[in-house]
Design an enzyme around this catalytic site. Sequence first.
Site, PDB file in Angstrom:
ATOM      1  N   ASP A  83       0.863  -1.180   0.000  1.00  0.00           N
ATOM      2  CA  ASP A  83       0.000   0.000   0.000  1.00  0.00           C
ATOM      3  C   ASP A  83       0.901   1.232   0.000  1.00  0.00           C
ATOM      4  OD1 ASP A  83      -2.489   1.080   0.064  1.00  0.00           O
ATOM      5  OD2 ASP A  83      -2.945   0.503   2.129  1.00  0.00           O
ATOM      6  N   GLU A 182     -14.375   0.015  -0.884  1.00  0.00           N
ATOM      7  CA  GLU A 182     -14.494   0.037   0.582  1.00  0.00           C
ATOM      8  C   GLU A 182     -15.754   0.786   1.003  1.00  0.00           C
ATOM      9  OE1 GLU A 182     -10.948   0.924   2.786  1.00  0.00           O
ATOM     10  OE2 GLU A 182     -12.033   1.035   4.690  1.00  0.00           O
TER      11      GLU A 182
HETATM   12  O1  KIV Z   1      -4.661  -0.512   4.445  1.00  0.00           O
HETATM   13  C1  KIV Z   1      -5.457  -1.461   4.369  1.00  0.00           C
HETATM   14  O2  KIV Z   1      -5.412  -2.410   5.159  1.00  0.00           O
HETATM   15  C2  KIV Z   1      -6.461  -1.411   3.322  1.00  0.00           C
HETATM   16  C3  KIV Z   1      -7.562  -2.410   3.376  1.00  0.00           C
HETATM   17  C4  KIV Z   1      -8.565  -1.952   4.364  1.00  0.00           C
HETATM   18  C5  KIV Z   1      -8.155  -2.657   2.044  1.00  0.00           C
HETATM   19  O3  KIV Z   1      -6.419  -0.564   2.489  1.00  0.00           O
END
Ligand code: KIV
Length: 264
Positions: A83, A182
Amino acid sequence: MPPWTASKIKTAKGKQKIVCLTAYDCTTARMIDEAAIALVLVGDTLAMTMLGYDTTLPVTMEQMLHHTAAVARGVKNALVVADMPFMSYQASTEQAIANAGRFLKDAGAGAVKVEGGAFRAPTVRALVQNGIPVLGHIGLTPQSIRELGGYTVQGRRPEQAEQLLADAQALEKAGAFAIVLECLPPALSQEITAIVSIPTIGIGAGPGCDGQILVTHDLLGLYTGVTPKFVKRYAELGTEMRRAFAEYKRDVEQGAFPGDAHGY
Ligand code: KIV
Protein backbone atom coordinates in the site's frame (compact mmCIF):
# COMPACT_ATOMS: atom_id res chain seq x y z
CA MET A 1 -0.37 -24.23 -8.62
CA PRO A 2 1.61 -21.35 -10.19
CA PRO A 3 1.99 -18.31 -7.90
CA TRP A 4 -0.56 -15.50 -8.01
CA THR A 5 0.37 -12.53 -10.16
CA ALA A 6 -1.51 -9.35 -10.99
CA SER A 7 -2.51 -10.76 -14.37
CA LYS A 8 -3.67 -14.03 -12.81
CA ILE A 9 -5.85 -12.06 -10.37
CA LYS A 10 -7.27 -10.11 -13.31
CA THR A 11 -8.24 -13.25 -15.20
CA ALA A 12 -9.77 -14.87 -12.10
CA LYS A 13 -12.82 -12.58 -12.44
CA GLY A 14 -15.94 -14.65 -12.94
CA LYS A 15 -14.05 -17.92 -12.38
CA GLN A 16 -13.42 -17.95 -8.62
CA LYS A 17 -13.76 -15.67 -5.60
CA ILE A 18 -10.52 -13.80 -4.98
CA VAL A 19 -9.66 -14.13 -1.30
CA CYS A 20 -7.37 -11.45 0.16
CA LEU A 21 -6.05 -10.45 3.61
CA THR A 22 -3.63 -7.94 5.07
CA ALA A 23 -0.31 -8.88 6.70
CA TYR A 24 2.50 -6.85 8.21
CA ASP A 25 5.03 -9.47 9.33
CA CYS A 26 6.69 -12.59 7.96
CA THR A 27 5.13 -15.17 10.33
CA THR A 28 1.55 -14.08 9.71
CA ALA A 29 2.18 -13.74 5.98
CA ARG A 30 3.54 -17.31 5.88
CA MET A 31 0.38 -18.67 7.56
CA ILE A 32 -1.87 -16.68 5.23
CA ASP A 33 0.08 -18.00 2.25
CA GLU A 34 -0.22 -21.57 3.56
CA ALA A 35 -4.02 -21.03 3.62
CA ALA A 36 -3.82 -20.43 -0.18
CA ILE A 37 -5.05 -16.83 0.06
CA ALA A 38 -4.54 -15.18 -3.35
CA LEU A 39 -3.42 -11.67 -2.36
CA VAL A 40 -1.64 -10.35 0.72
CA LEU A 41 -1.89 -6.60 1.16
CA VAL A 42 0.69 -4.86 3.30
CA GLY A 43 -1.90 -2.24 4.13
CA ASP A 44 -1.16 1.21 5.45
CA THR A 45 -3.45 0.03 8.28
CA LEU A 46 -0.01 -0.98 9.57
CA ALA A 47 -0.09 2.50 11.11
CA MET A 48 -3.05 1.52 13.31
CA THR A 49 -2.68 -2.23 13.82
CA MET A 50 1.07 -2.36 14.48
CA LEU A 51 2.34 1.15 15.16
CA GLY A 52 -0.37 2.54 17.44
CA TYR A 53 -1.51 5.54 15.38
CA ASP A 54 -5.16 6.64 15.22
CA THR A 55 -5.24 6.94 11.41
CA THR A 56 -3.25 5.59 8.45
CA LEU A 57 -1.76 9.02 7.69
CA PRO A 58 1.52 8.96 9.66
CA VAL A 59 3.03 5.73 8.28
CA THR A 60 6.18 6.40 6.24
CA MET A 61 7.71 4.91 3.09
CA GLU A 62 10.57 3.45 5.16
CA GLN A 63 8.15 1.73 7.56
CA MET A 64 6.06 0.36 4.67
CA LEU A 65 9.19 -0.90 2.88
CA HIS A 66 10.47 -2.59 6.05
CA HIS A 67 7.17 -4.45 6.63
CA THR A 68 6.63 -5.26 2.94
CA ALA A 69 10.05 -6.91 2.77
CA ALA A 70 9.19 -8.99 5.88
CA VAL A 71 5.88 -10.10 4.33
CA ALA A 72 7.52 -10.90 0.98
CA ARG A 73 10.01 -13.18 2.77
CA GLY A 74 7.11 -15.21 4.18
CA VAL A 75 5.09 -15.60 0.99
CA LYS A 76 5.60 -18.19 -1.77
CA ASN A 77 2.34 -18.16 -3.75
CA ALA A 78 0.22 -15.12 -2.93
CA LEU A 79 0.59 -11.79 -4.70
CA VAL A 80 2.18 -9.31 -2.27
CA VAL A 81 0.70 -5.83 -2.73
CA ALA A 82 2.29 -2.85 -0.98
CA ASP A 83 0.00 0.00 0.00
CA MET A 84 1.55 3.31 -0.99
CA PRO A 85 1.47 5.54 2.12
CA PHE A 86 -0.10 8.98 2.33
CA MET A 87 1.92 11.57 0.39
CA SER A 88 4.20 9.03 -1.27
CA TYR A 89 2.38 9.29 -4.65
CA GLN A 90 0.13 12.35 -4.52
CA ALA A 91 2.67 15.12 -5.21
CA SER A 92 3.69 14.11 -8.73
CA THR A 93 3.85 11.22 -11.19
CA GLU A 94 7.63 11.18 -10.81
CA GLN A 95 7.30 10.80 -7.03
CA ALA A 96 4.76 7.99 -7.50
CA ILE A 97 6.97 6.06 -9.94
CA ALA A 98 10.09 6.43 -7.80
CA ASN A 99 8.36 5.29 -4.60
CA ALA A 100 6.31 2.50 -6.21
CA GLY A 101 9.47 1.23 -7.87
CA ARG A 102 11.12 0.84 -4.45
CA PHE A 103 8.35 -1.52 -3.33
CA LEU A 104 9.05 -3.84 -6.26
CA LYS A 105 12.83 -3.40 -6.39
CA ASP A 106 13.85 -3.18 -2.74
CA ALA A 107 11.01 -4.89 -0.85
CA GLY A 108 9.92 -7.71 -3.20
CA ALA A 109 6.29 -6.65 -3.69
CA GLY A 110 4.48 -7.75 -6.85
CA ALA A 111 2.19 -4.71 -7.08
CA VAL A 112 1.20 -1.49 -5.28
CA LYS A 113 -2.13 -0.04 -4.19
CA VAL A 114 -3.10 3.62 -4.47
CA GLU A 115 -6.26 5.35 -3.30
CA GLY A 116 -8.43 7.53 -5.53
CA GLY A 117 -10.71 7.36 -8.57
CA ALA A 118 -10.75 9.13 -11.94
CA PHE A 119 -8.45 11.93 -10.71
CA ARG A 120 -5.84 9.25 -9.86
CA ALA A 121 -6.03 7.58 -13.30
CA PRO A 122 -3.00 9.45 -14.77
CA THR A 123 -0.83 8.18 -11.89
CA VAL A 124 -2.14 4.63 -12.31
CA ARG A 125 -1.46 4.78 -16.07
CA ALA A 126 2.10 6.02 -15.53
CA LEU A 127 2.85 3.28 -12.99
CA VAL A 128 1.43 0.53 -15.20
CA GLN A 129 3.29 1.86 -18.26
CA ASN A 130 6.47 1.63 -16.21
CA GLY A 131 5.88 -2.01 -15.33
CA ILE A 132 4.29 -1.57 -11.91
CA PRO A 133 0.94 -3.40 -11.46
CA VAL A 134 -1.62 -1.29 -9.60
CA LEU A 135 -4.54 -2.19 -7.35
CA GLY A 136 -7.00 0.73 -7.20
CA HIS A 137 -9.02 1.70 -4.13
CA ILE A 138 -12.25 3.72 -4.17
CA GLY A 139 -15.23 4.37 -1.89
CA LEU A 140 -14.05 5.03 1.64
CA THR A 141 -10.42 6.00 1.15
CA PRO A 142 -8.90 6.31 4.64
CA GLN A 143 -6.02 8.55 3.48
CA SER A 144 -8.69 11.20 2.82
CA ILE A 145 -10.20 10.87 6.30
CA ARG A 146 -9.54 14.51 7.16
CA GLU A 147 -11.44 15.57 4.05
CA LEU A 148 -14.20 12.95 4.33
CA GLY A 149 -14.72 13.75 8.02
CA GLY A 150 -15.32 10.16 9.19
CA TYR A 151 -15.30 6.47 8.37
CA THR A 152 -18.77 6.42 6.80
CA VAL A 153 -20.48 4.56 3.97
CA GLN A 154 -19.85 6.19 0.57
CA GLY A 155 -21.98 6.32 -2.57
CA ARG A 156 -25.41 6.62 -0.98
CA ARG A 157 -26.37 9.76 -2.89
CA PRO A 158 -27.08 9.26 -6.65
CA GLU A 159 -24.39 11.74 -7.74
CA GLN A 160 -21.82 10.00 -5.50
CA ALA A 161 -22.82 6.63 -6.95
CA GLU A 162 -22.44 8.01 -10.51
CA GLN A 163 -18.98 9.31 -9.66
CA LEU A 164 -17.92 5.96 -8.19
CA LEU A 165 -19.05 4.14 -11.33
CA ALA A 166 -17.02 6.60 -13.42
CA ASP A 167 -14.05 6.19 -11.04
CA ALA A 168 -14.04 2.41 -11.43
CA GLN A 169 -14.17 2.70 -15.23
CA ALA A 170 -11.37 5.27 -15.26
CA LEU A 171 -9.14 3.01 -13.14
CA GLU A 172 -9.87 0.06 -15.41
CA LYS A 173 -9.01 2.16 -18.48
CA ALA A 174 -5.80 3.35 -16.82
CA GLY A 175 -4.68 -0.28 -16.43
CA ALA A 176 -5.39 -1.19 -12.79
CA PHE A 177 -5.54 -4.98 -12.44
CA ALA A 178 -8.28 -4.86 -9.76
CA ILE A 179 -10.08 -2.33 -7.54
CA VAL A 180 -10.76 -2.36 -3.80
CA LEU A 181 -14.30 -1.12 -3.04
CA GLU A 182 -14.49 0.04 0.58
CA CYS A 183 -17.73 0.75 2.49
CA LEU A 184 -20.22 0.94 -0.37
CA PRO A 185 -23.88 -0.10 -0.45
CA PRO A 186 -24.00 -3.70 -1.78
CA ALA A 187 -26.19 -2.76 -4.78
CA LEU A 188 -23.66 -0.16 -5.94
CA SER A 189 -20.72 -2.60 -5.55
CA GLN A 190 -22.64 -5.11 -7.59
CA GLU A 191 -23.27 -2.51 -10.29
CA ILE A 192 -19.59 -1.53 -10.39
CA THR A 193 -18.58 -5.20 -10.48
CA ALA A 194 -20.88 -5.73 -13.48
CA ILE A 195 -19.61 -2.76 -15.53
CA VAL A 196 -15.84 -3.29 -15.16
CA SER A 197 -13.92 -6.19 -16.67
CA ILE A 198 -11.36 -6.23 -13.84
CA PRO A 199 -12.06 -7.79 -10.42
CA THR A 200 -13.53 -5.81 -7.54
CA ILE A 201 -12.31 -6.66 -4.04
CA GLY A 202 -14.82 -5.65 -1.39
CA ILE A 203 -14.38 -4.56 2.21
CA GLY A 204 -17.68 -3.55 3.76
CA ALA A 205 -19.12 -3.57 0.24
CA GLY A 206 -21.37 -6.62 0.28
CA PRO A 207 -21.18 -10.07 -1.29
CA GLY A 208 -21.49 -8.99 -4.94
CA CYS A 209 -17.77 -8.23 -5.40
CA ASP A 210 -15.36 -10.56 -7.20
CA GLY A 211 -13.32 -10.96 -4.03
CA GLN A 212 -13.13 -9.91 -0.40
CA ILE A 213 -10.44 -8.47 1.87
CA LEU A 214 -10.34 -7.92 5.63
CA VAL A 215 -7.73 -6.47 7.95
CA THR A 216 -6.21 -9.58 9.54
CA HIS A 217 -6.04 -8.01 13.00
CA ASP A 218 -9.83 -7.45 12.84
CA LEU A 219 -10.55 -11.00 11.68
CA LEU A 220 -8.39 -12.45 14.46
CA GLY A 221 -9.78 -10.24 17.25
CA LEU A 222 -6.37 -8.64 17.81
CA TYR A 223 -7.13 -4.97 17.18
CA THR A 224 -8.22 -3.12 20.30
CA GLY A 225 -9.67 -0.04 18.56
CA VAL A 226 -13.15 0.27 17.05
CA THR A 227 -14.10 -2.73 14.90
CA PRO A 228 -16.28 -1.80 11.89
CA LYS A 229 -19.70 -3.46 11.46
CA PHE A 230 -18.58 -5.27 8.30
CA VAL A 231 -15.91 -7.30 10.12
CA LYS A 232 -16.53 -10.94 10.96
CA ARG A 233 -14.28 -12.21 13.73
CA TYR A 234 -12.97 -15.70 13.03
CA ALA A 235 -10.93 -15.92 16.25
CA GLU A 236 -10.48 -14.15 19.58
CA LEU A 237 -6.69 -14.14 19.69
CA GLY A 238 -6.60 -10.98 21.83
CA THR A 239 -8.45 -12.76 24.62
CA GLU A 240 -6.23 -15.83 24.24
CA MET A 241 -3.03 -13.74 24.36
CA ARG A 242 -4.16 -11.90 27.49
CA ARG A 243 -4.93 -15.26 29.14
CA ALA A 244 -1.50 -16.66 28.18
CA PHE A 245 0.37 -13.60 29.46
CA ALA A 246 -1.49 -13.67 32.79
CA GLU A 247 -0.92 -17.43 33.18
CA TYR A 248 2.82 -17.07 32.45
CA LYS A 249 3.10 -14.26 35.00
CA ARG A 250 1.33 -16.37 37.64
CA ASP A 251 3.51 -19.42 36.90
CA VAL A 252 6.76 -17.44 37.20
CA GLU A 253 5.61 -15.71 40.38
CA GLN A 254 4.53 -19.02 41.95
CA GLY A 255 7.61 -20.96 40.81
CA ALA A 256 5.58 -23.23 38.50
CA PHE A 257 7.68 -22.21 35.48
CA PRO A 258 10.25 -23.31 34.51
CA GLY A 259 9.53 -26.91 35.57
CA ASP A 260 11.69 -30.02 35.17
CA ALA A 261 10.59 -30.37 31.53
CA HIS A 262 11.92 -26.93 30.61
CA GLY A 263 15.55 -27.34 31.73
CA TYR A 264 18.69 -29.09 30.52
O1 KIV B 1 -4.66 -0.51 4.44
C1 KIV B 1 -5.46 -1.46 4.37
O2 KIV B 1 -5.41 -2.41 5.16
C2 KIV B 1 -6.46 -1.41 3.32
C3 KIV B 1 -7.56 -2.41 3.38
C4 KIV B 1 -8.57 -1.95 4.36
C5 KIV B 1 -8.16 -2.66 2.04
O3 KIV B 1 -6.42 -0.56 2.49
